[in-house]
Design a protein around this motif. Sequence first.
Motif, short mmCIF file in Angstrom:
data_model
loop_
_atom_site.label_atom_id
_atom_site.label_comp_id
_atom_site.label_asym_id
_atom_site.label_seq_id
_atom_site.Cartn_x
_atom_site.Cartn_y
_atom_site.Cartn_z
N VAL A 13 -16.74 -1.33 -0.22
CA VAL A 13 -15.85 -1.54 0.92
C VAL A 13 -16.50 -2.41 2.00
O VAL A 13 -15.87 -3.28 2.58
N GLU A 19 -18.51 5.55 -1.85
CA GLU A 19 -17.07 5.77 -1.98
C GLU A 19 -16.84 6.65 -3.20
O GLU A 19 -16.86 6.17 -4.33
N THR A 61 -9.24 3.56 -0.17
CA THR A 61 -9.01 2.25 -0.80
C THR A 61 -9.01 2.32 -2.32
O THR A 61 -8.79 1.30 -2.98
N PHE A 62 -9.24 3.51 -2.87
CA PHE A 62 -9.19 3.71 -4.31
C PHE A 62 -8.35 4.95 -4.61
O PHE A 62 -8.26 5.86 -3.78
N TYR A 111 -10.61 -4.61 0.61
CA TYR A 111 -9.73 -3.62 0.00
C TYR A 111 -8.70 -3.11 1.00
O TYR A 111 -8.98 -2.99 2.19
N GLN A 112 -7.53 -2.79 0.48
CA GLN A 112 -6.45 -2.26 1.30
C GLN A 112 -6.39 -0.74 1.21
O GLN A 112 -6.66 -0.17 0.15
#
Length: 221
Positions: free
Chosen positions: A33, A93, A120-121, A143-144
């Motif tokens: 990220v 993450e 984001t995952f 990343y969104q």
Amino acid sequence: MNYPVNEIFETIQGEGCMTGVPSIFIRLQGCPVGCSWCDTKHTWTVEDQHKVDASQVIDVSNESNNWAELSSEKIIEIVKQYQAKHIVITGGEPCLYDLTELTTQLDGIGCSTQIETSGTFEIKTYDKTYVTVSPKVGMKGGYQVLTSALNRADEIKHPIATEQHIDDLKALLLQRNSDKVMTVCLQPISQKKRATELAIETCIANNWRLSVQVHKYLSID
């Protein structure tokens, strides 16, 4: 299933709604990220040359990019050595990995579980796991934040330093399409005075909760 573990240690949860709860932290290695203010940048990469024996990541404040490959069964064995019954899976993450097996087995030995993720995952975990989403917007990795993560969250713990961070959070909250009860916590980045003042003002205005990283004020892990 095996997981790249950076460290396992027992302490007090210092952030969010679970502040003060005795907890076993399982920190997983790996995160793309790229948050500029991240205080665990040593967890970003999973490199073979830094793979170590399990004994080097247990009950230590690692602060290195060493990691050990541990199975769910091995992690359960380690967890049983501690007193705390609340398990926090963080990173890195953690949602880079499917946490369903591990969190299910932890529940099976009477532990509650919590994961701390950037959102984001995809979140893959036991359905009773408490999910803390600390949404990261506009980070280096590109990343969104996923709507599915926002919908799954029991708690949104949002780091802030500026008004823009608050605007980002409000925009994210508009994406939610879930009736699930969720608590919003604001966490001042690096405990800076202005960030703390802004967080307090915004929490009062929106009936949100303040998260102050108690462990840092107490100088504990």
